[in-house]
Structures are given as structure tokens and as C-alpha cells.
Design a protein around this motif. Structure first.
Motif, PDB file in Angstrom:
ATOM      1  N   ILE A  25       0.788  -1.680   0.254  1.00 23.49           N
ATOM      2  CA  ILE A  25       0.102  -0.164   0.184  1.00 23.49           C
ATOM      3  C   ILE A  25       1.198   1.488  -0.149  1.00 23.49           C
ATOM      4  N   LEU A  26       2.233   1.271   0.611  1.00 22.13           N
ATOM      5  CA  LEU A  26       3.156   2.152   1.235  1.00 22.13           C
ATOM      6  C   LEU A  26       2.963   3.044  -0.198  1.00 22.13           C
ATOM      7  N   LEU A  27       4.081   1.767  -1.220  1.00 15.96           N
ATOM      8  CA  LEU A  27       4.887   1.766  -1.822  1.00 15.96           C
ATOM      9  C   LEU A  27       3.860   2.334  -2.998  1.00 15.96           C
ATOM     10  N   GLY A  28       2.830   1.747  -3.045  1.00 18.14           N
ATOM     11  CA  GLY A  28       1.961   1.931  -4.552  1.00 18.14           C
ATOM     12  C   GLY A  28       1.907   3.142  -4.141  1.00 18.14           C
ATOM     13  N   ALA A  29       1.624   3.872  -3.425  1.00 19.36           N
ATOM     14  CA  ALA A  29       1.271   5.248  -2.861  1.00 19.36           C
ATOM     15  C   ALA A  29       1.832   6.194  -3.057  1.00 19.36           C
ATOM     16  N   LEU A  30       3.412   5.791  -3.155  1.00 17.28           N
ATOM     17  CA  LEU A  30       4.346   6.547  -3.311  1.00 17.28           C
ATOM     18  C   LEU A  30       4.750   6.596  -4.912  1.00 17.28           C
ATOM     19  N   LEU A  31       3.958   5.595  -5.675  1.00 14.17           N
ATOM     20  CA  LEU A  31       4.084   5.387  -7.212  1.00 14.17           C
ATOM     21  C   LEU A  31       3.088   6.307  -7.917  1.00 14.17           C
ATOM     22  N   LEU A  32       1.944   6.621  -7.023  1.00 10.56           N
ATOM     23  CA  LEU A  32       0.544   7.134  -7.521  1.00 10.56           C
ATOM     24  C   LEU A  32       1.220   8.651  -7.546  1.00 10.56           C
ATOM     25  N   MET A  33       1.791   9.079  -6.414  1.00 10.79           N
ATOM     26  CA  MET A  33       2.307  11.169  -6.348  1.00 10.79           C
ATOM     27  C   MET A  33       3.296  10.750  -7.004  1.00 10.79           C
ATOM     28  N   LEU A  34       3.456  10.453  -7.418  1.00  5.19           N
ATOM     29  CA  LEU A  34       4.090  10.731  -8.931  1.00  5.19           C
ATOM     30  C   LEU A  34       4.179  11.869  -9.654  1.00  5.19           C
ATOM     31  N   LEU A  50      -2.635   7.575  -1.264  1.00  5.75           N
ATOM     32  CA  LEU A  50      -2.658   6.734   0.508  1.00  5.75           C
ATOM     33  C   LEU A  50      -3.902   6.246   0.002  1.00  5.75           C
ATOM     34  N   PHE A  51      -4.954   6.511   0.123  1.00  4.12           N
ATOM     35  CA  PHE A  51      -6.543   5.967   0.014  1.00  4.12           C
ATOM     36  C   PHE A  51      -6.687   5.604  -1.494  1.00  4.12           C
ATOM     37  N   THR A  52      -6.318   5.629  -2.510  1.00  3.83           N
ATOM     38  CA  THR A  52      -6.392   5.411  -4.076  1.00  3.83           C
ATOM     39  C   THR A  52      -5.337   3.729  -3.933  1.00  3.83           C
ATOM     40  N   SER A  53      -4.017   3.916  -3.494  1.00  5.13           N
ATOM     41  CA  SER A  53      -3.418   3.336  -3.395  1.00  5.13           C
ATOM     42  C   SER A  53      -4.202   1.507  -2.220  1.00  5.13           C
ATOM     43  N   THR A  54      -4.857   2.043  -0.974  1.00  7.56           N
ATOM     44  CA  THR A  54      -5.908   1.836  -0.479  1.00  7.56           C
ATOM     45  C   THR A  54      -6.967   0.844  -0.837  1.00  7.56           C
ATOM     46  N   SER A  55      -6.867   1.663  -1.371  1.00  7.71           N
ATOM     47  CA  SER A  55      -8.516   0.581  -2.201  1.00  7.71           C
ATOM     48  C   SER A  55      -8.717  -0.130  -3.193  1.00  7.71           C
ATOM     49  N   ALA A  56      -7.237   0.160  -3.759  1.00  7.68           N
ATOM     50  CA  ALA A  56      -6.738  -0.273  -5.033  1.00  7.68           C
ATOM     51  C   ALA A  56      -5.761  -1.650  -4.141  1.00  7.68           C
TER      52      ALA A  56
END
Length: 444
Positions: A25-34, A50-56
Motif C-alpha cells: 500500500i505504501l509503495l503504491g501510494a508513493l508511485l501514485l504521487m509521482l 494513499l486512499f487510492t492505493s489502499t482501495s486498490a
């Protein structure tokens, strides 16, 4: 030896599962912040990512931004990969890389894999994991191939990407969609009368939601249902009932104004999708209070153990019903198919039910108080989050920081599972063998 010295304690399987989900989840959040992840200039705020990554990863489908119009192709690819990892399970995906690289799987890793897919024993777990990975990829590709002609007809070459994305999202019971190009947050409403999309998505949701062990039973025993595990029989029976009864209600009481073909498709789809999938082909705000309440009950029930779905699980509800029936009939033990249910299963089911109802009620209550919104509407969103469904009455994008954090926690708890959280928190505690004096308590 120093009495204060203690050997380094290893993490339990349950703790590894939780940490694995948190890490992804944290890795996904960092990637989506790019900046490359969104169609807009600048970085996406951390809480939104973070919300989007958690949801995914938790295969929920609740979103703050429309997936098709806000995220770039790279961002959509990241979301699809997060959905795939979350649906198959972090441990299963890690095991897949280990198998591809030819590394030997240790006993501790096999034990963690067993817990991750709710397998009854460690023996044969590597073979079962390989079967899960192969079957998942084949089913998703078949689903994409079935939907590709329709999407390519409507969107040209981009339809191939849309078919693959929706196949992965449907099979993993995620509910993310790319239909925002026809209207933000519109989900599959523009395909309400399209049988190919409706039937394919429903089949992918159901296949993903019945559980990996049920697949294994079907593969091994084919139509010899008597040879199936008791759990597989319970799952198939519960899934059938949860498909038939709500569909009859929606057909008779909710969608009477629709044309006959669309009415049948909408009734079936609205019964299947709350089982943690999150797509919708009708406007949920137009459902009656009774229709929304039935949807909430389906969302909390969810899919089956060891599947891509979340929620309390069909077996939890089935065990509680069996326990109630045995009480009514004054039988000593609840049972299915002439097989007795263990006392621990009943206690675990009651614990899970209490946990989900508590999270559902207090989550909805906090959102309602902090946002000043109707309680039923907030309970719907809370049930969607903790059941990892993704259906919404349209309030999620406008929620404040506290409410978003509440939904993030509910999605995580709903995907990881109640017992995993309990066992991870209580690991290391010794079982107390002592007994207190016995005294009766009147209930009911």
C-alpha cells in the motif's frame, strides 16, 4: 547466560501478511504521487494517493478521483497491478516470483502461504499456489478476450486496454473502472443493457469470489459434488442462495420500470456486485431504503475464504445460521452435510460478526457526525469500505480528512480479515489453561 537475554522472536504468518499488505500500500501510494501518474501537473497529495492505493490493494473500488480522467496510463497501470497483487494476495504474488526464480520455498514460507489462502494444510501448498496463479491469469485473459470486441467497437484500439483492466478489476472483485470517459464516476451504467459486458463481469466476480480451494475441488472432482470438501459445498450453496433471493427482490420491487431484458440483467448484476465487486449498472441513489439496506447486508457478507473477495465471508454467515438452527432443534452440535462444525469455528464466526458490525456501525457514525450527512448514507459507505466493495452513494469524493482516514482503516481491516488481525495482535501470548468457576448466564 544472562536471564535478561531472549532469542530474537520471529514474525508470525499473520504479522507477515499484515506487513506485506502495508508495504505494498505504501509503495503504491508513493508511485501514485509521482507527476507521471496523473494527467494533471504536479504531484497527487499523499492522502489522496494513499486512499487510492489502499482501495486498490484491498480490492475495494472507492475512489476520490475518477480513475479514467484523473490518472494517466501509467497511473492506471499502477492501479491495475495493485489490484492484481491485492486480489491474489501479497504472499501468493511473492511466492510466484520465488517459484519463477527457482528458489526453494522454506517451511516457514509454506506456512505463511497456507494462512494467506486459507488452505487446510501445508502439504501441497506450493502445487496449489501454482494452480492459483495459472488459473487466475487464464481466467482474466479469457474475460478480457470476451469484452474486447465490445470495448474495441466503442473505443477503438484503446478498448484492448479497457478490456484487460476491467477483467482484472472484476476477477479481483475490485470495482475500479475506466468508464469516466463517458461521465465521471459512471461505472458501467452505459452498459446496463449490454449482455456481453454484464454476463462476463458477473462471471468474473463470482469465479473470483468463491475461493481458491473451491476451484481446486471443482478441478479435482469435476461434477462429483459428493467428493467436495464440506467447505466447498457450503460456499456453493450459500453463493447460490445469495444470488437467487436478492435477485428476485430487485426484479420485483426495484427495477419494474426497466425493459424486460435490462430488468433481468440489472437485477442479477445488482445482486452479484455487492459481493465485494463494486461495479454498478444502475444509479444506486435511486434504490429504495429497503434496496439499499439489502445491498448493505450483501456488502457485509462478502465473498468466500481464500478468494479475491473481502467481507465477513459466506462461511461465517453460514456457520452462524447452522448454529442457530441447531439451537432451535435442540441439537448438541451444528452441522453441514452430516459433518459436525467445530466449536472454534462457531466462536470465530461470532467474533468476526461482532468485529464487522462494530467497525461498520462506528465507522458510519463517525462519518455521519463529522460530515453532517444522513446516517443511512454513511453506513452504506462504511459497509462498502469494510466489505471491500466500492459501491457508493456519491459522498466519498467530498469527504474530509477524518472520514477518509476512517474509510482507509475500514478497507484495510476488511481486506486483511478479522481473525488475521486478532491472531497477529495476540501472537506470543500463551494460552491460559486455567478455568474460572462455572456459573450460568441467561441470554435472550
Amino acid at each position: 547466560m544472562d536471564a535478561r537475554w531472549h532469542p530474537k522472536r520471529r514474525l508470525t504468518s499473520f504479522q507477515i501478511i499484515i506487513l506485506g499488505f502495508l508495504g505494498v500500500i505504501l509503495l503504491g501510494a508513493l508511485l501514485l504521487m509521482l507527476p507521471v501518474s496523473s494527467r494533471h501537473s504536479g504531484r497527487t497529495p499523499f492522502l489522496d494517493a494513499l486512499f487510492t492505493s489502499t482501495s486498490a490493494v484491498c480490492v475495494t473500488g472507492l475512489v476520490l478521483h475518477d480513475t479514467a480522467t484523473y490518472w494517466s496510463l501509467f497511473g492506471q497501470l499502477v492501479i491495475m497491478l495493485l489490484i492484481q497483487i491485492g486480489g491474489m494476495g501479497v504472499i501468493t504474488v511473492a511466492a510466484a516470483f520465488a517459484l519463477i526464480s527457482g528458489r526453494k520455498i522454506s517451511l516457514m514460507q509454506r506456512s505463511t502461504m497456507q494462512e494467506a489462502i486459507s488452505a487446510p494444510k501445508v502439504g501441497g501448498i506450493v502445487r496449489l499456489t501454482s494452480f492459483i496463479i495459472r488459473t487466475t491469469l487464464i481466467i482474466e485473459l479469457l474475460g478480457a478476450a470476451a469484452m474486447a470486441p465490445v470495448f474495441c467497437r466503442d473505443f477503438g484500439a484503446r478498448g484492448l486496454w479497457m478490456a484487460l483492466f476491467h477483467a482484472v478489476s472484476a476477477f479481483c472483485n475490485a470495482g475500479f473502472d475506466l468508464m469516466g470517459v463517458r461521465g465521471e464516476f459512471s461505472s458501467l451504467t452505459s452498459y446496463a443493457a449490454e449482455p456481453v459486458i454484464n454476463v462476463t463481469v458477473m462471471l468474473l466476480i463470482l469465479i473470483g469470489g468463491i475461493g481458491f480451494l473451491t476451484w481446486d475441488d471443482i478441478r479435482s472432482n469435476r461434477l462429483h459434488v459428493r467428493r467436495y470438501r464440506m467447505q466447498s459445498k457450503v460456499i456453493l450453496c450459500a453463493t447460490g442462495l445469495l444470488l437467487l433471493l436478492p435477485a428476485l427482490y430487485f426484479y420485483v420491487f426495484e427495477f419494474g420500470a426497466l425493459p424486460p431484458k435490462e430488468r433481468i440483467l440489472a437485477s442479477l448484476f445488482q445482486t452479484v456486485t455487492p459481493r465485494t465487486a463494486g461495479f454498478n449498472t444502475v444509479e444506486l441513489t435511486k434504490l429504495s431504503d429497503a434496496g439499499q439496506s439489502i445491498t448493505v447486508a450483501l456488502m457485509l457478507t462478502g465473498g468466500s475464504p481464500g478468494s479475491t473477495a473481502g467481507g465477513m465471508k459466506t462461511t461465517t454467515v453460514a456457520v452462524l445460521f447452522a448454529a442457530a438452527i441447531s439451537t432451535f432443534q435442540r441439537e448438541e452440535y451444528p452441522h453441514f452435510f452430516r459433518r459436525r462444525i467445530d466449536d472454534d469455528a462457531v466462536k470465530n464466526a461470532a467474533t468476526i460478526l461482532l468485529m464487522y458490525l462494530t467497525l461498520f456501525f462506528f465507522g458510519g457514525l463517525i462519518i455521519s457526525v463529522s460530515e453532517g450527512l444522513p446516517m443511512l448514507t454513511c453506513l452504506f459507505e462504511a459497509a462498502s469500505a469494510v466489505g471491500t466493495v466500492g459501491l457508493t452513494l456519491g459522498i466519498t469524493p467530498g469527504l474530509g480528512t477524518l472520514s477518509r482516514l476512517i474509510l482507509i482503516m475500514l478497507m484495510f481491516f476488511g481486506r486483511v480479515g478479522g481473525l488475521t488481525l486478532i491472531f497477529a495482535a495476540l501472537s506470543g501470548r500463551q494460552k491460559n489453561g486455567s478455568k474460572y468457576p462455572h456459573e450460568k448466564v441467561t441470554v435472550g
